[in-house]
Design a protein around this motif. Structure first.
Motif, PDB file in Angstrom:
ATOM      1  N   PHE A 160      75.062  45.481  39.443  1.00  0.00           N
ATOM      2  CA  PHE A 160      74.285  44.713  39.687  1.00  0.00           C
ATOM      3  C   PHE A 160      73.286  44.618  40.970  1.00  0.00           C
ATOM      4  CE2 PHE A 160      76.595  41.429  36.986  1.00  0.00           C
ATOM      5  CZ  PHE A 160      75.654  41.116  36.104  1.00  0.00           C
ATOM      6  N   GLU A 161      73.983  45.145  41.886  1.00  0.00           N
ATOM      7  CA  GLU A 161      73.348  45.471  43.325  1.00  0.00           C
ATOM      8  C   GLU A 161      72.201  46.576  43.173  1.00  0.00           C
ATOM      9  OE1 GLU A 161      72.686  45.361  47.649  1.00  0.00           O
ATOM     10  OE2 GLU A 161      74.154  44.273  46.357  1.00  0.00           O
ATOM     11  N   ASN A 162      72.577  47.516  41.956  1.00  0.00           N
ATOM     12  CA  ASN A 162      71.666  48.469  41.823  1.00  0.00           C
ATOM     13  C   ASN A 162      70.444  48.124  40.782  1.00  0.00           C
ATOM     14  OD1 ASN A 162      72.274  50.716  43.607  1.00  0.00           O
ATOM     15  ND2 ASN A 162      74.270  50.592  42.475  1.00  0.00           N
ATOM     16  N   MET A 163      70.991  46.993  39.866  1.00  0.00           N
ATOM     17  CA  MET A 163      69.732  46.617  39.086  1.00  0.00           C
ATOM     18  C   MET A 163      68.841  45.778  39.674  1.00  0.00           C
ATOM     19  SD  MET A 163      71.882  44.990  35.940  1.00  0.00           S
ATOM     20  CE  MET A 163      70.798  43.885  35.417  1.00  0.00           C
ATOM     21  N   THR A 164      68.965  45.229  40.885  1.00  0.00           N
ATOM     22  CA  THR A 164      67.961  44.353  41.762  1.00  0.00           C
ATOM     23  C   THR A 164      67.106  45.515  42.325  1.00  0.00           C
ATOM     24  OG1 THR A 164      69.788  43.009  42.109  1.00  0.00           O
ATOM     25  CG2 THR A 164      67.866  42.553  43.500  1.00  0.00           C
ATOM     26  N   ARG A 165      65.817  45.045  41.966  1.00  0.00           N
ATOM     27  CA  ARG A 165      64.963  46.154  42.574  1.00  0.00           C
ATOM     28  C   ARG A 165      64.108  45.864  43.896  1.00  0.00           C
ATOM     29  NH1 ARG A 165      63.832  44.776  37.240  1.00  0.00           N
ATOM     30  NH2 ARG A 165      62.057  43.902  38.012  1.00  0.00           N
ATOM     31  N   LYS A 166      64.073  44.472  44.225  1.00  0.00           N
ATOM     32  CA  LYS A 166      63.406  43.873  45.334  1.00  0.00           C
ATOM     33  C   LYS A 166      63.990  43.536  46.437  1.00  0.00           C
ATOM     34  CE  LYS A 166      59.641  42.540  41.946  1.00  0.00           C
ATOM     35  NZ  LYS A 166      59.112  41.460  41.682  1.00  0.00           N
ATOM     36  N   TYR A 167      65.554  43.513  46.321  1.00  0.00           N
ATOM     37  CA  TYR A 167      66.394  43.381  47.546  1.00  0.00           C
ATOM     38  C   TYR A 167      67.665  43.814  47.197  1.00  0.00           C
ATOM     39  CZ  TYR A 167      67.747  39.422  44.549  1.00  0.00           C
ATOM     40  OH  TYR A 167      68.410  38.744  43.650  1.00  0.00           O
ATOM     41  N   LYS A 168      68.522  43.902  48.350  1.00  0.00           N
ATOM     42  CA  LYS A 168      69.917  44.355  48.051  1.00  0.00           C
ATOM     43  C   LYS A 168      70.826  42.930  48.328  1.00  0.00           C
ATOM     44  CE  LYS A 168      69.367  48.518  46.869  1.00  0.00           C
ATOM     45  NZ  LYS A 168      69.298  48.363  45.405  1.00  0.00           N
ATOM     46  N   ASP A 169      71.588  42.857  47.365  1.00  0.00           N
ATOM     47  CA  ASP A 169      72.479  41.610  47.250  1.00  0.00           C
ATOM     48  C   ASP A 169      73.200  41.273  48.603  1.00  0.00           C
ATOM     49  OD1 ASP A 169      71.689  40.851  44.808  1.00  0.00           O
ATOM     50  OD2 ASP A 169      73.543  41.629  43.877  1.00  0.00           O
ATOM     51  N   MET A 170      73.899  42.195  48.936  1.00  0.00           N
ATOM     52  CA  MET A 170      74.725  41.971  50.174  1.00  0.00           C
ATOM     53  C   MET A 170      73.952  41.821  51.446  1.00  0.00           C
ATOM     54  SD  MET A 170      77.639  41.190  49.125  1.00  0.00           S
ATOM     55  CE  MET A 170      77.768  41.062  47.465  1.00  0.00           C
ATOM     56  N   GLU A 171      72.642  42.421  51.625  1.00  0.00           N
ATOM     57  CA  GLU A 171      71.828  42.355  52.867  1.00  0.00           C
ATOM     58  C   GLU A 171      71.433  41.128  52.535  1.00  0.00           C
ATOM     59  OE1 GLU A 171      70.624  43.641  56.289  1.00  0.00           O
ATOM     60  OE2 GLU A 171      71.786  45.211  54.789  1.00  0.00           O
ATOM     61  N   GLU A 172      70.808  40.471  51.758  1.00  0.00           N
ATOM     62  CA  GLU A 172      70.440  39.031  51.581  1.00  0.00           C
ATOM     63  C   GLU A 172      71.374  38.070  52.057  1.00  0.00           C
ATOM     64  OE1 GLU A 172      67.189  38.050  51.114  1.00  0.00           O
ATOM     65  OE2 GLU A 172      66.608  40.122  51.418  1.00  0.00           O
ATOM     66  N   VAL A 173      72.681  38.133  51.484  1.00  0.00           N
ATOM     67  CA  VAL A 173      73.545  37.301  51.860  1.00  0.00           C
ATOM     68  C   VAL A 173      74.059  37.534  53.356  1.00  0.00           C
ATOM     69  CG1 VAL A 173      76.324  36.848  51.580  1.00  0.00           C
ATOM     70  CG2 VAL A 173      74.789  37.401  49.669  1.00  0.00           C
ATOM     71  N   LYS A 174      74.158  38.785  54.001  1.00  0.00           N
ATOM     72  CA  LYS A 174      74.229  38.817  55.296  1.00  0.00           C
ATOM     73  C   LYS A 174      73.071  38.100  56.116  1.00  0.00           C
ATOM     74  CE  LYS A 174      73.701  42.481  58.376  1.00  0.00           C
ATOM     75  NZ  LYS A 174      73.561  43.710  58.595  1.00  0.00           N
ATOM     76  N   ASN A 175      72.040  38.147  55.672  1.00  0.00           N
ATOM     77  CA  ASN A 175      70.769  37.663  56.264  1.00  0.00           C
ATOM     78  C   ASN A 175      70.810  35.976  56.038  1.00  0.00           C
ATOM     79  OD1 ASN A 175      69.867  39.812  57.712  1.00  0.00           O
ATOM     80  ND2 ASN A 175      68.860  40.230  55.886  1.00  0.00           N
TER      81      ASN A 175
END
Length: 131
Positions: A25-40
Motif C-alpha cells: 500500500f505504501e508503494n501504491m501511494t504516489r503523492k505521499y508516504k504513509d508512515m512519513e505522513e503519520v509521523k508528521n
C-alpha cells in the motif's frame, strides 16, 4: 502444546501479511508516504492506515477460522490484500469530485474516516466469501 504452536504460527503469518500489505500500500501511494505522513501528525492518513491494518486482519481472521492448513491462511491472506488494494483503487476511482490521495495528503479527516469504512466494510465481505 500443539495449539500453542499453531497460535504462534498463525500470529507470525498474520504479522508478515499485514507488514507486506502495508509495504505494498505504501508503494501504491504516489503523492505521499504513509508512515512519513503519520509521523508528521496527519490523522487522515493514520485513519486510512488503521483501516488497511484492521481490514487485512479481519480477512485473516476469517481465513484462519475457515481453513484447516497454514497454507490456506497464507493464500487467502494474499488474496485478501490484493482485494483490499482493488477496493482502495475503486474507492479513489469512484470519488469523481476529488482525489482520495490528495485529500488524505491534505489531512482531510472526513476522507480518512471514509477510507476506514471502505477498508473495514469490504474486509467483512471479502472475509465472509472465504467460507
Amino acid at each position: 502444546m500443539e495449539l500453542f504452536i499453531s497460535t504462534l504460527i498463525y500470529f507470525v503469518i498474520a504479522i508478515i501479511i499485514v507488514l507486506a500489505g502495508l509495504f505494498i500500500f505504501e508503494n501504491m501511494t504516489r503523492k505521499y508516504k504513509d508512515m512519513e505522513e503519520v509521523k508528521n501528525g496527519n490523522v487522515a492518513v493514520a485513519l486510512s492506515v488503521i483501516g488497511k491494518i484492521v481490514g487485512i486482519c479481519i480477512i485473516l481472521s476469517f481465513a484462519i477460522y475457515n481453513s484447516g492448513r497454514f497454507t490456506d491462511t497464507i493464500i487467502w491472506g494474499i488474496v485478501g490484500v490484493a482485494l483490499q488494494m482493488i477496493a482502495y483503487w475503486l474507492f479513489d476511482l469512484f470519488t469523481r469530485n476529488f482525489s482520495v490521495e490528495d485529500e488524505l495528503k491534505k489531512n482531510n479527516i472526513a476522507v480518512g474516516v471514509m477510507s476506514v469504512g471502505v477498508s473495514i466494510g469490504l474486509a467483512f465481505v471479502i472475509g465472509a466469501s472465504i467460507t
